[in-house]
Design a protein around this motif. Structure first.
Motif, mmCIF file in Angstrom:
data_model
loop_
_atom_site.group_PDB
_atom_site.id
_atom_site.type_symbol
_atom_site.label_atom_id
_atom_site.label_comp_id
_atom_site.label_asym_id
_atom_site.label_seq_id
_atom_site.Cartn_x
_atom_site.Cartn_y
_atom_site.Cartn_z
ATOM 1 N N LEU A 33 -0.489 1.874 -7.289
ATOM 2 C CA LEU A 33 0.418 2.736 -8.039
ATOM 3 C C LEU A 33 -0.191 4.116 -8.276
ATOM 4 C CD1 LEU A 33 1.778 0.180 -10.656
ATOM 5 C CD2 LEU A 33 3.185 1.509 -9.062
ATOM 6 N N ALA A 34 -1.458 4.150 -8.645
ATOM 7 C CA ALA A 34 -2.123 5.433 -8.905
ATOM 8 C C ALA A 34 -2.140 6.293 -7.647
ATOM 9 C CB ALA A 34 -3.546 5.196 -9.411
ATOM 10 N N ARG A 35 -2.474 5.687 -6.510
ATOM 11 C CA ARG A 35 -2.513 6.459 -5.261
ATOM 12 C C ARG A 35 -1.123 6.972 -4.888
ATOM 13 N NH1 ARG A 35 -6.590 2.534 -3.710
ATOM 14 N NH2 ARG A 35 -5.005 1.200 -2.747
ATOM 15 N N ALA A 36 -0.107 6.134 -5.081
ATOM 16 C CA ALA A 36 1.257 6.551 -4.753
ATOM 17 C C ALA A 36 1.720 7.678 -5.681
ATOM 18 C CB ALA A 36 2.207 5.363 -4.850
ATOM 19 N N ILE A 37 1.400 7.572 -6.961
ATOM 20 C CA ILE A 37 1.759 8.626 -7.912
ATOM 21 C C ILE A 37 1.079 9.935 -7.542
ATOM 22 C CG2 ILE A 37 1.436 9.380 -10.308
ATOM 23 C CD1 ILE A 37 1.911 6.449 -11.146
ATOM 24 N N ASN A 38 -0.205 9.874 -7.197
ATOM 25 C CA ASN A 38 -0.943 11.097 -6.868
ATOM 26 C C ASN A 38 -0.400 11.754 -5.604
ATOM 27 O OD1 ASN A 38 -2.615 10.835 -9.098
ATOM 28 N ND2 ASN A 38 -4.137 9.621 -7.995
ATOM 29 N N GLY A 73 -5.080 7.264 -12.465
ATOM 30 C CA GLY A 73 -6.113 6.288 -12.110
ATOM 31 C C GLY A 73 -5.670 4.911 -12.561
ATOM 32 N N ARG A 74 -6.486 3.902 -12.260
ATOM 33 C CA ARG A 74 -6.109 2.536 -12.650
ATOM 34 C C ARG A 74 -5.877 2.399 -14.148
ATOM 35 N NH1 ARG A 74 -10.265 -1.512 -9.474
ATOM 36 N NH2 ARG A 74 -9.806 -0.833 -7.349
ATOM 37 N N SER A 75 -6.699 3.079 -14.933
ATOM 38 C CA SER A 75 -6.609 2.934 -16.383
ATOM 39 C C SER A 75 -5.538 3.826 -17.005
ATOM 40 C CB SER A 75 -7.965 3.246 -17.029
ATOM 41 O OG SER A 75 -8.347 4.581 -16.740
ATOM 42 N N ASN A 76 -5.020 4.770 -16.234
ATOM 43 C CA ASN A 76 -4.014 5.700 -16.766
ATOM 44 C C ASN A 76 -3.067 6.077 -15.641
ATOM 45 O OD1 ASN A 76 -2.572 7.529 -18.321
ATOM 46 N ND2 ASN A 76 -4.019 9.199 -17.961
ATOM 47 N N LEU A 77 -1.935 5.396 -15.583
ATOM 48 C CA LEU A 77 -0.982 5.611 -14.491
ATOM 49 C C LEU A 77 -0.075 6.800 -14.807
ATOM 50 C CD1 LEU A 77 -0.069 1.910 -13.640
ATOM 51 C CD2 LEU A 77 -1.591 3.453 -12.383
ATOM 52 N N GLU A 78 -0.705 7.940 -14.983
ATOM 53 C CA GLU A 78 0.019 9.174 -15.277
ATOM 54 C C GLU A 78 -0.682 10.324 -14.567
ATOM 55 O OE1 GLU A 78 1.657 10.568 -19.318
ATOM 56 O OE2 GLU A 78 -0.270 11.605 -19.138
ATOM 57 N N GLU A 191 0.996 1.938 0.478
ATOM 58 C CA GLU A 191 -0.212 1.449 -0.196
ATOM 59 C C GLU A 191 -0.219 -0.078 -0.284
ATOM 60 O OE1 GLU A 191 -2.725 3.218 -0.893
ATOM 61 O OE2 GLU A 191 -1.892 5.240 -0.723
ATOM 62 N N LEU A 192 0.921 -0.668 -0.569
ATOM 63 C CA LEU A 192 0.999 -2.122 -0.653
ATOM 64 C C LEU A 192 0.817 -2.764 0.715
ATOM 65 C CD1 LEU A 192 3.920 -2.545 -3.207
ATOM 66 C CD2 LEU A 192 1.490 -3.001 -3.586
ATOM 67 N N ASP A 193 1.394 -2.163 1.741
ATOM 68 C CA ASP A 193 1.216 -2.698 3.096
ATOM 69 C C ASP A 193 -0.255 -2.703 3.483
ATOM 70 O OD1 ASP A 193 3.894 -3.159 3.377
ATOM 71 O OD2 ASP A 193 4.287 -1.345 4.572
ATOM 72 N N VAL A 194 -0.958 -1.623 3.126
ATOM 73 C CA VAL A 194 -2.378 -1.535 3.454
ATOM 74 C C VAL A 194 -3.157 -2.629 2.719
ATOM 75 C CG1 VAL A 194 -4.448 -0.121 3.198
ATOM 76 C CG2 VAL A 194 -2.344 0.916 4.022
#
Length: 202
Positions: A33-38, A73-78, A191-194
């Motif tokens: 999720l963090a990578r997709a958001i970024n 990041g993992r700890s803050n999905l913003e 990201e999920l596929d990977v």
């Protein structure tokens, strides 16, 4: 002006992939999720700069003093994208003609002209205050040139709009939202596929 993307703000895309997110485990899901958001915010940044560039005639490097991106990041999905522009950009940057100082006798009869909007026409630069002279170009004390008018011994430098104003236009905001809606599901799926393929560790 700032733009924020959070996991809560993309509920629809997450709902469609909820089973896949559960399948990779919480930590890996948060990393995805963090990578997709970024990646989404990076795409929105490019769209925002493009929108401002296609709205105004000023060069891209003059449009924003700073563009900062705080990543999720993992700890803050913003993730937060912040644009800082001048309250008003010097009119010299909006295709001012002439754009260099000239002797009084060689100055245009009506003063300096500029074209602010790419879709707009060229207009003579004037002060909103009464009793000012026709506009002309001089060198600023801090360097570079500006468009000025004179009132007695007083000099007034003329400004155009702020670059951030372009991003506050409804049509440009809609384009940024559409870009986020387009990019996030695709990046999250990737990201999920990977992760599911075991190609990377979350």
């Amino acid at each position: 002006m700032s733009i924020t993307i959070t996991a809560e703000g993309v509920d629809e895309a997450m709902a469609r992939m909820r089973s896949a997110l559960r399948g990779v485990g919480e930590q890996k899901a948060r990393a995805a999720l963090a990578r997709a958001i970024n990646r989404t915010l990076t795409a929105v940044r490019a769209e925002a700069v493009r929108s401002a560039r296609t709205t105004y005639t000023a060069r891209q490097k003059k449009l924003f003093e700073r563009v900062s991106l705080r990543r999720a990041g993992r700890s803050n999905l913003e993730a937060i994208l912040e644009f800082r522009g001048r309250l008003g950009m010097s009119l010299i940057h909006f295709e001012a003609t002439p754009n260099r100082p000239q002797r009084p006798a060689a100055r245009p009869a009506d003063g300096v002209s500029a074209r602010i909007l790419r879709s707009g026409s060229r207009k003579v630069a004037r002060s909103h205050k009464s009793g000012r002279s026709k506009s002309f170009i001089i060198r600023k004390p801090q360097g570079g040139y500006g468009v000025f008018v004179r009132h007695g011994q007083e000099l007034e430098m003329l400004f155009g709009p702020s670059s951030v104003q372009a991003l506050q236009r409804e049509d440009n905001q809609e384009r940024m939202i559409e870009r986020a809606d387009e990019v996030f599901p695709r990046r999250l799926r990737h990201e999920l596929d990977v992760l599911l393929s075991g190609l990377v560790r979350g």
